[in-house]
Design a protein around this motif. Sequence first.
Motif, PDB file in Angstrom:
ATOM      1  N   THR A 125       0.848  -1.189   0.000  1.00 14.83           N
ATOM      2  CA  THR A 125       0.000   0.000   0.000  1.00 14.83           C
ATOM      3  C   THR A 125       0.887   1.243   0.000  1.00 14.83           C
ATOM      4  O   THR A 125       1.700   1.440   0.902  1.00 14.83           O
ATOM      5  N   LEU A 126       0.721   2.082  -1.020  1.00 14.18           N
ATOM      6  CA  LEU A 126       1.494   3.319  -1.114  1.00 14.18           C
ATOM      7  C   LEU A 126       0.751   4.510  -0.518  1.00 14.18           C
ATOM      8  O   LEU A 126       1.362   5.415   0.042  1.00 14.18           O
ATOM      9  N   LEU A 127      -0.564   4.491  -0.649  1.00 12.66           N
ATOM     10  CA  LEU A 127      -1.368   5.635  -0.209  1.00 12.66           C
ATOM     11  C   LEU A 127      -2.598   5.129   0.518  1.00 12.66           C
ATOM     12  O   LEU A 127      -3.324   4.272   0.010  1.00 12.66           O
ATOM     13  N   GLU A 128      -2.808   5.648   1.729  1.00 16.40           N
ATOM     14  CA  GLU A 128      -3.968   5.254   2.528  1.00 16.40           C
ATOM     15  C   GLU A 128      -4.677   6.520   3.013  1.00 16.40           C
ATOM     16  O   GLU A 128      -4.107   7.314   3.760  1.00 16.40           O
ATOM     17  N   ILE A 129      -5.910   6.693   2.550  1.00 17.75           N
ATOM     18  CA  ILE A 129      -6.689   7.894   2.852  1.00 17.75           C
ATOM     19  C   ILE A 129      -7.874   7.485   3.713  1.00 17.75           C
ATOM     20  O   ILE A 129      -8.623   6.574   3.357  1.00 17.75           O
ATOM     21  N   ALA A 138     -14.012  10.893   2.266  1.00 17.12           N
ATOM     22  CA  ALA A 138     -13.375  10.073   1.240  1.00 17.12           C
ATOM     23  C   ALA A 138     -12.310   9.187   1.854  1.00 17.12           C
ATOM     24  O   ALA A 138     -11.376   9.678   2.491  1.00 17.12           O
ATOM     25  N   SER A 139     -12.467   7.877   1.684  1.00 15.76           N
ATOM     26  CA  SER A 139     -11.480   6.912   2.156  1.00 15.76           C
ATOM     27  C   SER A 139     -11.096   5.999   0.999  1.00 15.76           C
ATOM     28  O   SER A 139     -11.961   5.568   0.222  1.00 15.76           O
ATOM     29  N   LEU A 140      -9.788   5.704   0.895  1.00 18.58           N
ATOM     30  CA  LEU A 140      -9.318   4.924  -0.238  1.00 18.58           C
ATOM     31  C   LEU A 140      -7.906   4.409   0.034  1.00 18.58           C
ATOM     32  O   LEU A 140      -7.113   5.089   0.689  1.00 18.58           O
ATOM     33  N   THR A 141      -7.615   3.222  -0.441  1.00 16.68           N
ATOM     34  CA  THR A 141      -6.235   2.723  -0.421  1.00 16.68           C
ATOM     35  C   THR A 141      -5.771   2.533  -1.856  1.00 16.68           C
ATOM     36  O   THR A 141      -6.562   2.147  -2.728  1.00 16.68           O
ATOM     37  N   LEU A 142      -4.492   2.797  -2.080  1.00 17.87           N
ATOM     38  CA  LEU A 142      -3.913   2.668  -3.413  1.00 17.87           C
ATOM     39  C   LEU A 142      -2.612   1.882  -3.289  1.00 17.87           C
ATOM     40  O   LEU A 142      -1.728   2.254  -2.516  1.00 17.87           O
ATOM     41  N   ARG A 143      -2.513   0.787  -4.034  1.00 20.92           N
ATOM     42  CA  ARG A 143      -1.356  -0.102  -3.920  1.00 20.92           C
ATOM     43  C   ARG A 143      -0.431   0.034  -5.123  1.00 20.92           C
ATOM     44  O   ARG A 143      -0.859   0.404  -6.222  1.00 20.92           O
ATOM     45  N   ARG A 144       0.812  -0.263  -4.899  1.00 21.08           N
ATOM     46  CA  ARG A 144       1.789  -0.272  -5.980  1.00 21.08           C
ATOM     47  C   ARG A 144       1.355  -1.287  -7.047  1.00 21.08           C
ATOM     48  O   ARG A 144       0.966  -2.415  -6.732  1.00 21.08           O
ATOM     49  N   GLY A 145       1.409  -0.869  -8.310  1.00 28.25           N
ATOM     50  CA  GLY A 145       1.077  -1.791  -9.391  1.00 28.25           C
ATOM     51  C   GLY A 145      -0.391  -1.871  -9.742  1.00 28.25           C
ATOM     52  O   GLY A 145      -0.818  -2.843 -10.366  1.00 28.25           O
ATOM     53  N   GLU A 146      -1.195  -0.855  -9.372  1.00 24.55           N
ATOM     54  CA  GLU A 146      -2.608  -0.882  -9.743  1.00 24.55           C
ATOM     55  C   GLU A 146      -3.078   0.506 -10.167  1.00 24.55           C
ATOM     56  O   GLU A 146      -2.475   1.531  -9.821  1.00 24.55           O
ATOM     57  N   ASP A 167       5.832  -1.743 -14.555  1.00 23.18           N
ATOM     58  CA  ASP A 167       7.291  -1.641 -14.644  1.00 23.18           C
ATOM     59  C   ASP A 167       7.925  -2.728 -13.767  1.00 23.18           C
ATOM     60  O   ASP A 167       7.713  -2.758 -12.555  1.00 23.18           O
ATOM     61  N   PRO A 168       8.692  -3.646 -14.349  1.00 18.90           N
ATOM     62  CA  PRO A 168       9.248  -4.754 -13.544  1.00 18.90           C
ATOM     63  C   PRO A 168      10.234  -4.291 -12.470  1.00 18.90           C
ATOM     64  O   PRO A 168      10.408  -4.967 -11.456  1.00 18.90           O
ATOM     65  N   GLN A 169      10.882  -3.152 -12.694  1.00 23.82           N
ATOM     66  CA  GLN A 169      11.840  -2.644 -11.717  1.00 23.82           C
ATOM     67  C   GLN A 169      11.134  -1.987 -10.535  1.00 23.82           C
ATOM     68  O   GLN A 169      11.450  -2.263  -9.371  1.00 23.82           O
ATOM     69  N   ARG A 170      10.172  -1.113 -10.825  1.00 22.17           N
ATOM     70  CA  ARG A 170       9.456  -0.410  -9.758  1.00 22.17           C
ATOM     71  C   ARG A 170       8.077   0.031 -10.253  1.00 22.17           C
ATOM     72  O   ARG A 170       7.912   1.130 -10.768  1.00 22.17           O
ATOM     73  N   PRO A 171       7.093  -0.822 -10.109  1.00 17.50           N
ATOM     74  CA  PRO A 171       5.748  -0.433 -10.554  1.00 17.50           C
ATOM     75  C   PRO A 171       5.191   0.711  -9.717  1.00 17.50           C
ATOM     76  O   PRO A 171       5.374   0.752  -8.504  1.00 17.50           O
ATOM     77  N   ARG A 172       4.552   1.660 -10.379  1.00 19.40           N
ATOM     78  CA  ARG A 172       3.930   2.784  -9.685  1.00 19.40           C
ATOM     79  C   ARG A 172       2.457   2.490  -9.419  1.00 19.40           C
ATOM     80  O   ARG A 172       1.942   1.438  -9.769  1.00 19.40           O
ATOM     81  N   ALA A 173       1.790   3.474  -8.818  1.00 16.52           N
ATOM     82  CA  ALA A 173       0.345   3.389  -8.597  1.00 16.52           C
ATOM     83  C   ALA A 173      -0.303   4.617  -9.242  1.00 16.52           C
ATOM     84  O   ALA A 173       0.275   5.703  -9.231  1.00 16.52           O
ATOM     85  N   VAL A 174      -1.487   4.427  -9.799  1.00 16.79           N
ATOM     86  CA  VAL A 174      -2.182   5.513 -10.498  1.00 16.79           C
ATOM     87  C   VAL A 174      -3.591   5.657  -9.949  1.00 16.79           C
ATOM     88  O   VAL A 174      -4.324   4.667  -9.817  1.00 16.79           O
ATOM     89  N   LEU A 175      -3.955   6.904  -9.620  1.00 12.35           N
ATOM     90  CA  LEU A 175      -5.325   7.253  -9.230  1.00 12.35           C
ATOM     91  C   LEU A 175      -5.844   8.196 -10.302  1.00 12.35           C
ATOM     92  O   LEU A 175      -5.278   9.276 -10.514  1.00 12.35           O
ATOM     93  N   THR A 229     -17.407   6.196  -2.494  1.00 13.29           N
ATOM     94  CA  THR A 229     -17.726   4.801  -2.164  1.00 13.29           C
ATOM     95  C   THR A 229     -16.434   3.991  -2.034  1.00 13.29           C
ATOM     96  O   THR A 229     -15.343   4.469  -2.340  1.00 13.29           O
ATOM     97  N   ARG A 230     -16.575   2.757  -1.594  1.00 22.86           N
ATOM     98  CA  ARG A 230     -15.445   1.831  -1.608  1.00 22.86           C
ATOM     99  C   ARG A 230     -15.089   1.531  -3.070  1.00 22.86           C
ATOM    100  O   ARG A 230     -15.934   1.669  -3.965  1.00 22.86           O
ATOM    101  N   ALA A 231     -13.852   1.153  -3.312  1.00 21.79           N
ATOM    102  CA  ALA A 231     -13.397   0.810  -4.662  1.00 21.79           C
ATOM    103  C   ALA A 231     -13.645  -0.671  -4.926  1.00 21.79           C
ATOM    104  O   ALA A 231     -13.259  -1.525  -4.125  1.00 21.79           O
ATOM    105  N   VAL A 232     -14.276  -0.974  -6.051  1.00 24.90           N
ATOM    106  CA  VAL A 232     -14.681  -2.345  -6.393  1.00 24.90           C
ATOM    107  C   VAL A 232     -13.961  -2.772  -7.671  1.00 24.90           C
ATOM    108  O   VAL A 232     -13.808  -1.969  -8.602  1.00 24.90           O
ATOM    109  N   PRO A 233     -13.495  -4.038  -7.751  1.00 25.88           N
ATOM    110  CA  PRO A 233     -12.857  -4.516  -8.985  1.00 25.88           C
ATOM    111  C   PRO A 233     -13.758  -4.324 -10.199  1.00 25.88           C
ATOM    112  O   PRO A 233     -14.972  -4.563 -10.126  1.00 25.88           O
ATOM    113  N   VAL A 234     -13.176  -3.900 -11.318  1.00 23.86           N
ATOM    114  CA  VAL A 234     -13.974  -3.567 -12.500  1.00 23.86           C
ATOM    115  C   VAL A 234     -14.757  -4.757 -13.026  1.00 23.86           C
ATOM    116  O   VAL A 234     -15.855  -4.590 -13.576  1.00 23.86           O
TER     117      VAL A 234
END
Length: 496
Positions: free
Chosen positions: A250-254, A266-274, A438-446, A471-476
Amino acid sequence: MRGIRKAFGPTVALGRVDLEVLPGEVHALVGENGAGKSTLMKVLSGAHAPDEGEMLFDGQPYQPRHPLDARSRGVGMIYQELSVAPHLTVEENIVLGMEPRKGPFVDRKAMRARALEALAHFDHPDIRPDVKAGNLSVSAQQLVEIGRSLAMGCKLLVFDEPTSSLAQKDIERLFQLIDRLKGQGISIIYISHFLEEVKRLASRLTVLRDGSVVGTREVATTAPEEIVSMMVGRDVDDLYPRSKRSPGETLLEISSLAGVKKPVDASLTLRRGEVVGIAGLVGSGRTEFLRALFGLDAVKGGTVKVGGASASASNPRQRWKQRIGMLSENRKDEGLALNLSIADNVTLPCLERFGNAGVLSPAKQKTATARWIERLGIKCQGPGQEIGALSGGNQQKAAFARLLEYDVDVLLLDEPTRGIDIAAKARIYEAINEVVTDPQRPRAVLIISSYLPELFGVCDRIAVMSQGKLTRAVPVEKLTPHDVMLVATGKAADLP
């Protein structure tokens, strides 16, 4: 239009272009920015005289001397940037340039009758002839412009990116109007960067690239990937590329973030590579959420953790240092310094890397920027070119490059593809996929977007903002666009 050629000095904008539009047909004209669409339409509308070629309208030779002459011959233009006179009434705008007269005076009675006849085409009783045009909504002003062309008896209307400033309900009204006009035998040339709009409205499309016609196709039998490939001159296997993604730490936790007005909660978590997307209507609080998160707007409550550690921010500089970068939805006013070079804009947050003893090295800036120009396919004269001279899509690629040059871990993207052509969108989508895989260091995008196909195409999870609450984030794969719109419009409290 046959063999239309137009050059400006040594630059050939159109190289013997052919275009045929049938009676009662909606014909889409697509291509990258700079492909020649606007120049071709300026020739059609009388704003430019062609250097070579001929035009026939209703089987008769057609050589308009100026736009008013073109309109009187039956060709009307509805531009992306509206050209109503806000201080005049609706009826005065509709007859502008062709006012009926009684001797030396304007015939007000005839003007009112002509305006009412034009307005009768629209299901919009609230647009009254005596109202000042400047007091109307953008969508209503657009109808006034269309009414001006209809009042002159236009048989061919050109719509240039007509939905760029419209809300969803107004877009659907416009589509219904175009269907009615088509049914009345009026021909439409429809220019759009949205392939879904092209699919919805047009029967045929013509693709321009570098001032030449690549081909004309039947819309119903042409895949979107083929259209994009024709535009960019290379194969595009998938408009929304998606390599295998493996979300990590988890890179970002709101938690319960609240601004002065919005967001409310607003509450949300954002993980590396998503990639996580935020949907919602205009005014729901999506942009305010990103601005509060990035330190641009004041925060009233809630917490933000970066990499597991509490990380409040009172200004964007602190977020940059935490390796969080933001791309504004308003690139011209907030996202770019238009009078500076591409290199200056790309390296702006990290100028200390490009100097020695406090002296900036333009050569180092240009070397670093040249890599991004090549990687993102930025069409320009070089790193030293003024960024304001680029097309919107290339400006947006440069703004995206700024985040990558700083080497951020978290990319906050607010409407990253608004107002740019399909080919530029495809490159932005590719870049988003590349940074999260990115195999070396995947980022996270919001990413915030009003365009649901984009969110479903690039995101792993989607949350919805409604009246300032996220709302909560749901898989597409567990969602449909209908599910998202139910929450966005307040008809459902949460995603399924």
